[in-house]
Design a protein around this motif. Structure first.
Motif, mmCIF file in Angstrom:
data_model
loop_
_atom_site.group_PDB
_atom_site.id
_atom_site.type_symbol
_atom_site.label_atom_id
_atom_site.label_comp_id
_atom_site.label_asym_id
_atom_site.label_seq_id
_atom_site.Cartn_x
_atom_site.Cartn_y
_atom_site.Cartn_z
ATOM 1 N N LEU A 255 0.852 -1.177 0.000
ATOM 2 C CA LEU A 255 0.000 0.000 0.000
ATOM 3 C C LEU A 255 0.891 1.230 0.000
ATOM 4 N N LEU A 256 0.481 2.282 -0.694
ATOM 5 C CA LEU A 256 1.174 3.560 -0.668
ATOM 6 C C LEU A 256 0.288 4.560 0.058
ATOM 7 N N ILE A 257 0.767 5.027 1.201
ATOM 8 C CA ILE A 257 0.020 5.999 2.005
ATOM 9 C C ILE A 257 0.896 7.230 2.135
ATOM 10 N N ASP A 258 0.473 8.314 1.482
ATOM 11 C CA ASP A 258 1.319 9.490 1.304
ATOM 12 C C ASP A 258 2.626 9.019 0.649
ATOM 13 N N ASP A 259 3.778 9.185 1.314
ATOM 14 C CA ASP A 259 5.036 8.708 0.721
ATOM 15 C C ASP A 259 5.542 7.442 1.403
ATOM 16 N N HIS B 157 5.659 3.467 1.830
ATOM 17 C CA HIS B 157 5.397 2.191 1.168
ATOM 18 C C HIS B 157 5.227 1.128 2.246
ATOM 19 N N ILE B 158 4.072 0.497 2.277
ATOM 20 C CA ILE B 158 3.726 -0.437 3.340
ATOM 21 C C ILE B 158 3.638 -1.847 2.770
ATOM 22 N N GLU B 159 4.445 -2.756 3.295
ATOM 23 C CA GLU B 159 4.293 -4.174 2.961
ATOM 24 C C GLU B 159 3.126 -4.727 3.781
ATOM 25 N N VAL B 160 2.243 -5.452 3.131
ATOM 26 C CA VAL B 160 1.075 -6.011 3.813
ATOM 27 C C VAL B 160 1.136 -7.532 3.740
ATOM 28 N N VAL B 161 1.101 -8.161 4.899
ATOM 29 C CA VAL B 161 1.096 -9.618 4.992
ATOM 30 C C VAL B 161 -0.183 -10.038 5.705
ATOM 31 N N ARG B 162 -0.996 -10.821 5.039
ATOM 32 C CA ARG B 162 -2.248 -11.284 5.653
ATOM 33 C C ARG B 162 -2.010 -12.655 6.281
ATOM 34 N N LYS B 163 -2.388 -12.743 7.556
ATOM 35 C CA LYS B 163 -2.107 -13.959 8.322
ATOM 36 C C LYS B 163 -3.321 -14.330 9.169
ATOM 37 N N ASN B 164 -3.287 -15.516 9.717
ATOM 38 C CA ASN B 164 -4.357 -15.967 10.602
ATOM 39 C C ASN B 164 -4.108 -15.428 12.009
ATOM 40 N N ILE B 165 -4.320 -14.125 12.161
ATOM 41 C CA ILE B 165 -4.146 -13.444 13.437
ATOM 42 C C ILE B 165 -5.401 -12.646 13.743
ATOM 43 N N GLY C 13 14.320 1.411 7.606
ATOM 44 C CA GLY C 13 13.003 1.967 7.900
ATOM 45 C C GLY C 13 11.867 1.305 7.152
ATOM 46 N N ARG C 14 12.082 0.084 6.667
ATOM 47 C CA ARG C 14 11.031 -0.643 5.944
ATOM 48 C C ARG C 14 9.824 -0.841 6.864
ATOM 49 N N ILE C 15 8.622 -0.698 6.291
ATOM 50 C CA ILE C 15 7.386 -0.772 7.068
ATOM 51 C C ILE C 15 6.612 -2.019 6.671
ATOM 52 N N ARG C 16 6.154 -2.752 7.659
ATOM 53 C CA ARG C 16 5.400 -3.985 7.403
ATOM 54 C C ARG C 16 4.194 -4.034 8.324
ATOM 55 N N VAL C 17 3.059 -4.389 7.755
ATOM 56 C CA VAL C 17 1.844 -4.573 8.532
ATOM 57 C C VAL C 17 1.373 -6.004 8.355
ATOM 58 N N ALA C 18 1.191 -6.694 9.463
ATOM 59 C CA ALA C 18 0.555 -8.005 9.450
ATOM 60 C C ALA C 18 -0.917 -7.793 9.782
ATOM 61 N N ALA C 19 -1.792 -8.328 8.935
ATOM 62 C CA ALA C 19 -3.226 -8.073 9.079
ATOM 63 C C ALA C 19 -4.007 -9.373 9.068
ATOM 64 N N PRO C 20 -5.112 -9.439 9.821
ATOM 65 C CA PRO C 20 -5.995 -10.602 9.724
ATOM 66 C C PRO C 20 -6.447 -10.819 8.280
ATOM 67 N N LEU C 21 -6.765 -12.031 7.936
ATOM 68 C CA LEU C 21 -6.974 -12.416 6.540
ATOM 69 C C LEU C 21 -8.015 -11.572 5.820
ATOM 70 N N ARG C 22 -9.095 -11.217 6.455
ATOM 71 C CA ARG C 22 -10.198 -10.522 5.781
ATOM 72 C C ARG C 22 -10.227 -9.023 6.057
ATOM 73 N N PRO D 202 -10.109 -5.266 5.411
ATOM 74 C CA PRO D 202 -10.172 -4.427 4.215
ATOM 75 C C PRO D 202 -8.958 -3.497 4.128
ATOM 76 N N ASP D 203 -8.583 -3.139 2.898
ATOM 77 C CA ASP D 203 -7.475 -2.198 2.716
ATOM 78 C C ASP D 203 -7.759 -0.869 3.409
ATOM 79 N N ALA D 204 -9.022 -0.457 3.423
ATOM 80 C CA ALA D 204 -9.376 0.821 4.052
ATOM 81 C C ALA D 204 -9.059 0.807 5.544
ATOM 82 N N THR D 205 -9.246 -0.319 6.188
ATOM 83 C CA THR D 205 -8.946 -0.432 7.620
ATOM 84 C C THR D 205 -7.445 -0.334 7.853
ATOM 85 N N ILE D 206 -6.664 -0.984 6.988
ATOM 86 C CA ILE D 206 -5.209 -0.909 7.108
ATOM 87 C C ILE D 206 -4.746 0.521 6.858
ATOM 88 N N HIS D 207 -5.349 1.181 5.867
ATOM 89 C CA HIS D 207 -4.993 2.576 5.550
ATOM 90 C C HIS D 207 -5.217 3.469 6.762
#
Length: 236
Positions: A4-8, A10-18, A30-39, A41-46
């Motif tokens: 995902l690109l939010i402003d400047d 760059h966010i790595e998104v990994v969907r997992k069973n969490i 400074g690499r950015i990573r977000v682990a997100a539950p499988l379902r 929405p991108d809007a919630t991560i944003h």
């Protein structure tokens, strides 16, 4: 890997069973990573990232301000660290398998190996020596800290890691320590050991986790701050 690109940013998104979103900013770049539950929405991560932009940029600025890591060539006269102390490398031609001798009082690391050796061979010999020294310390570290924390790891192991000082597989109760810890002062190694053991009580870095750290190792913040100033060695 999805991004995902939010402003400047760059966010790595990994969907997992969490069950909840997890945000990590990695050193040294400074690499950015977000682990997100499988379902999720991108809007919630944003929204999750947008609310934490100041925190992300603060950590990226801290990483950018760190001094550049020294490039090691494994030549005689070079400085190498062991348990937080600097030692001058001396290289000796010798028959047989490579070996390393620590001359603690004189401040030397003596590397003995056959003539016409390469930088890669010298690096491997030192890495093997460092690994052996850290492995020797694991039983005493476990014996010291497991009773304090009230948690026991089923297995301890060592590996070179690019972004972490330690990691804990909670289900298997296996703890991995970064080989680079043997180069740092002993209290830094103690801190990582306690940190990973506490994860056997609390998976997340939440208020309960840090309260347990305060209980078991009240001076943990000094060690954590010391490790923040260190550039981890890239994995080959």
């Amino acid at each position: 890997m999805p991004h995902l690109l939010i402003d400047d940013l760059h966010i790595e998104v990994v969907r997992k069973n969490i069950r909840s979103l997890r945000l990590t900013v990695y050193a040294p770049d400074g690499r950015i990573r977000v682990a997100a539950p499988l379902r999720t929405p991108d809007a919630t991560i944003h929204e999750f990232i947008s609310l934490r932009q100041a925190w992300i940029r603060k950590h990226q600025a801290q990483f950018a301000a760190r001094p550049a890591a020294a490039v090691l060539t494994y030549e005689a006269g070079e400085t190498h660290f062991y348990q937080g102390r600097p030692y001058q490398l001396r290289i000796h031609s010798a028959a047989g398998p490579a070996r390393v001798e620590l001359q603690a009082k004189e401040g030397f690391l003596d590397l003995h190996l056959p003539a016409n050796n390469t930088a890669e061979q010298r690096e491997k010999a030192l890495s093997n020596w460092y690994r052996a020294r850290l492995r020797e310390q694991l039983p005493a570290l476990a014996a010291r800290w497991e009773p304090v924390v009230g948690a026991r790891a089923e297995a301890w192991a060592i590996k070179q890691m690019r972004t972490r000082w330690g990691t804990c597989n909670i289900r298997a109760r296996r703890i991995w320590l970064n080989l680079e810890l043997i180069r740092q002062p002993p209290h830094c190694l103690d801190y990582v050991v306690v940190h990973e053991l506490v994860h056997l009580h609390e998976r997340l870095h939440n208020a309960r986790f840090w309260a347990l750290m305060d209980e078991f190792m009240p001076d943990w913040r000094a060690a954590k701050q010391a490790l923040r100033s260190v550039h981890l060695k890239p994995c080959g």
